[in-house]
Write an enzyme that holds these catalytic residues in place. Structure first.
Site, PDB file in Angstrom:
ATOM      1  N   ASN A  11       0.864  -1.185   0.000  1.00  0.00           N
ATOM      2  CA  ASN A  11       0.000   0.000   0.000  1.00  0.00           C
ATOM      3  C   ASN A  11       0.896   1.228   0.000  1.00  0.00           C
ATOM      4  OD1 ASN A  11      -1.810   2.067   0.434  1.00  0.00           O
ATOM      5  ND2 ASN A  11      -2.795   1.133   2.211  1.00  0.00           N
ATOM      6  N   LYS A  18       3.323   1.166   3.089  1.00  0.00           N
ATOM      7  CA  LYS A  18       2.840   0.207   4.070  1.00  0.00           C
ATOM      8  C   LYS A  18       2.863  -1.169   3.438  1.00  0.00           C
ATOM      9  CE  LYS A  18      -0.328   3.542   6.224  1.00  0.00           C
ATOM     10  NZ  LYS A  18      -1.748   3.840   6.528  1.00  0.00           N
ATOM     11  N   ARG A  92      -2.526  -1.699  -3.667  1.00  0.00           N
ATOM     12  CA  ARG A  92      -3.525  -0.624  -3.693  1.00  0.00           C
ATOM     13  C   ARG A  92      -3.154   0.340  -4.813  1.00  0.00           C
ATOM     14  NH1 ARG A  92      -3.102   4.593  -0.768  1.00  0.00           N
ATOM     15  NH2 ARG A  92      -5.074   5.697  -1.039  1.00  0.00           N
ATOM     16  N   HIS A 180     -10.571   6.686  -1.442  1.00  0.00           N
ATOM     17  CA  HIS A 180     -10.587   6.076  -0.106  1.00  0.00           C
ATOM     18  C   HIS A 180     -11.521   4.867  -0.048  1.00  0.00           C
ATOM     19  CE1 HIS A 180      -9.245  10.223   1.554  1.00  0.00           C
ATOM     20  NE2 HIS A 180      -8.193   9.408   1.498  1.00  0.00           N
ATOM     21  N   HIS A 203     -13.545   9.867   6.350  1.00  0.00           N
ATOM     22  CA  HIS A 203     -12.151   9.427   6.388  1.00  0.00           C
ATOM     23  C   HIS A 203     -11.305  10.693   6.430  1.00  0.00           C
ATOM     24  CE1 HIS A 203      -8.617   6.850   5.165  1.00  0.00           C
ATOM     25  NE2 HIS A 203      -8.180   8.084   4.935  1.00  0.00           N
ATOM     26  N   GLY A 205      -7.671  12.201   7.144  1.00  0.00           N
ATOM     27  CA  GLY A 205      -6.236  12.059   7.325  1.00  0.00           C
ATOM     28  C   GLY A 205      -5.571  13.178   6.560  1.00  0.00           C
ATOM     29  N   ARG A 236      -4.266  19.814   0.041  1.00  0.00           N
ATOM     30  CA  ARG A 236      -5.101  20.002  -1.146  1.00  0.00           C
ATOM     31  C   ARG A 236      -6.230  20.997  -0.859  1.00  0.00           C
ATOM     32  NH1 ARG A 236      -5.761  13.625  -1.312  1.00  0.00           N
ATOM     33  NH2 ARG A 236      -3.660  13.023  -1.982  1.00  0.00           N
ATOM     34  N   ASP A 278      -0.110  19.208   9.849  1.00  0.00           N
ATOM     35  CA  ASP A 278      -0.237  18.278  10.964  1.00  0.00           C
ATOM     36  C   ASP A 278      -1.266  18.800  11.963  1.00  0.00           C
ATOM     37  OD1 ASP A 278       0.909  17.585  13.958  1.00  0.00           O
ATOM     38  OD2 ASP A 278       1.081  15.895  12.563  1.00  0.00           O
ATOM     39  N   ILE A 327      -6.672  11.570  11.519  1.00  0.00           N
ATOM     40  CA  ILE A 327      -7.292  12.686  12.238  1.00  0.00           C
ATOM     41  C   ILE A 327      -8.625  12.257  12.820  1.00  0.00           C
ATOM     42  CG2 ILE A 327      -8.266  14.993  11.976  1.00  0.00           C
ATOM     43  CD1 ILE A 327      -6.193  15.531   9.794  1.00  0.00           C
ATOM     44  N   GLY A 328      -9.423  11.557  12.039  1.00  0.00           N
ATOM     45  CA  GLY A 328     -10.734  11.131  12.505  1.00  0.00           C
ATOM     46  C   GLY A 328     -10.674  10.265  13.743  1.00  0.00           C
ATOM     47  N   GLU A 329      -9.650   9.421  13.831  1.00  0.00           N
ATOM     48  CA  GLU A 329      -9.524   8.500  14.955  1.00  0.00           C
ATOM     49  C   GLU A 329      -8.884   9.138  16.176  1.00  0.00           C
ATOM     50  OE1 GLU A 329      -7.513   4.911  13.641  1.00  0.00           O
ATOM     51  OE2 GLU A 329      -8.520   5.080  11.696  1.00  0.00           O
ATOM     52  N   GLU A 377      -7.088  -0.670   5.291  1.00  0.00           N
ATOM     53  CA  GLU A 377      -7.013  -0.877   3.851  1.00  0.00           C
ATOM     54  C   GLU A 377      -6.257  -2.145   3.503  1.00  0.00           C
ATOM     55  OE1 GLU A 377      -6.939   3.814   2.441  1.00  0.00           O
ATOM     56  OE2 GLU A 377      -5.067   2.777   2.894  1.00  0.00           O
TER      57      GLU A 377
END
Length: 391
Positions: A11, A18, A92, A180, A203, A205, A236, A278, A327-329, A377
């Site tokens: 990935n 990863k 991926r 995603h 999602h 990140g 972005r 960050d 970030i979400g987690e 993923e």
């Protein structure tokens, strides 16, 4: 690399790799070894490998100029740790263009289709092709499979995937693809078999997007033709009035490459904060009084909340909101700010649960639960690879 049933998952990200070896246990994919190399291209990077129990078994400082170098090092360390030669490799791939919308075996025809689709994702597809060729050189003879982030969104209705452009343009493959997808697949798999009818997943990140799920199927998503669209991301812009680009072309003489750098690398949280993407750093800077950091976080969370509201309209309500991604987690601040204006949807967070990043972070009386779930993923890639390998 002596379990004969291992699948190697690769990935790749823009600055990371990863990887993992997965084996089948009781009909499910289980991690044998899993690791990452990051940041690729930096003077110093870190390679970390963990075993199936999550114990760190290797951590070394490395320097890898390219994804191929990182892959070579990853394969070497997996071999030293006792990982067997895998049965197959699963990749991926962010985008497959208009003709590759299903996970599938890598064939010469698929390679040609990917090469022809390079202009749909010039920042992603060339890197993916390079890594696929590198894997072929480093693990000759192994079957390879490609899993597309866009595949999950192939269920979107035409009204959601169609841009308001002339047919001559749309016939070139210009449409909403969504990204995603593997992350969203893993959330659906985690919720199964009881996937709420009307679910929104965020999602969040360095890349950020949301999806509207009707009984687990994608019916709308925020990213569009490329991962640049949708809500703002780390670097972005997210959705942007196209007139801004025309203005910059006319008054600043900016060409395609300069605009691509602007919208993909110099904008989003980094552009707004004038320095960093960050979220932890932005939160610290805001607490220290940085107005730019505060604006960056506010623009980010407002965009997410607006999209949740839009998807409530698409779905006719929301039965579940899920946060995932780095970030979400991990960011209680982001989750709180996103949910603060969504009370009309029955969302009300419980502060202590949110601060602890509990799986369920809403108050007991809230009619719409909000959950924090990690996406995976790599395990999705392993599942698809083994399924496709068996034909």
């Amino acid at each position: 690399m002596s379990d004969p049933g291992a699948v190697l998952v690769i990935n790749s990200g823009s600055s990371s790799l990863k990887f993992g070896l997965y084996v089948e246990q009781a009909g499910q994919e289980a991690v044998w070894f899993k690791g990452s190399v990051s940041p690729i291209g930096a003077e110093q990077a870190r390679l970390v490998v963990k075993d199936g129990a999550g114990k760190q078994v290797r951590a070394v400082d490395v320097r890898h100029p390219s994804q191929e170098d990182a892959l070579r090092e990853a394969v070497r360390h997996l071999s030293e740790l006792g990982g067997s030669r895998p049965l197959a490799i699963g990749h991926r791939v962010v985008h497959g263009g208009p003709h590759l919308r299903q996970h599938q075996a890598l064939t010469p025809e698929v390679m040609k289709a990917l090469e022809a689709a390079t202009h749909f994702a010039p920042l992603h597809i060339p890197a993916a092709l390079q890594l696929i060729r590198a894997a072929e050189r480093q693990c000759p003879g192994l079957p390879q499979f490609v899993c597309f982030d866009t595949a999950f969104h192939a269920t979107m209705p035409e009204v959601a995937s169609t841009f308001p452009l002339p047919r001559a343009v749309r016939d070139q493959g210009v449409q909403r693809y969504g990204f995603h997808g593997l992350s969203y697949e893993s959330i659906v798999a985690r919720l199964a078999p009881q996937v709420p009818a009307r679910t929104v997943v965020a999602h969040l990140g360095n890349g950020a997007s949301l999806v509207a799920l009707d009984h687990g199927r994608s019916v709308d998503t925020s990213m569009g033709f490329t991962p640049t669209g949708g809500v703002p991301s780390g670097t972005r812009t997210g959705d942007l009035d196209p007139g801004v680009l025309l203005f910059l072309m006319r008054t600043g003489g900016m060409g395609a490459e300069a605009l691509e750098t602007l919208v993909n690398k110099d904008s989003g949280l980094r552009g707004l904060s004038e320095g960093t993407s960050d979220m932890q750093a932005l939160t610290r800077d805001e607490e220290a009084g940085s107005a730019a950091a505060a604006l960056a976080v506010d623009v980010f969370t407002r965009g997410i909340a607006k999209t949740v509201g839009a998807y409530a309209a698409v779905l006719g309500g929301v039965d579940l909101l899920v946060f995932t991604g780095g970030i979400g987690e991990n960011s209680a601040r982001v989750r709180q700010d996103v949910c603060a204006t969504l009370g009309h949807l029955g969302i009300r967070l419980e502060a202590q649960r949110n601060e602890a990043s509990a799986e369920l972070i809403t108050a007991d009386a809230a009619s719409c639960p909000v959950r924090v779930l990690p996406s995976d993923e790599e395990v999705q890639i392993a599942r698809h690879t083994r399924r496709l390998l068996r034909g």
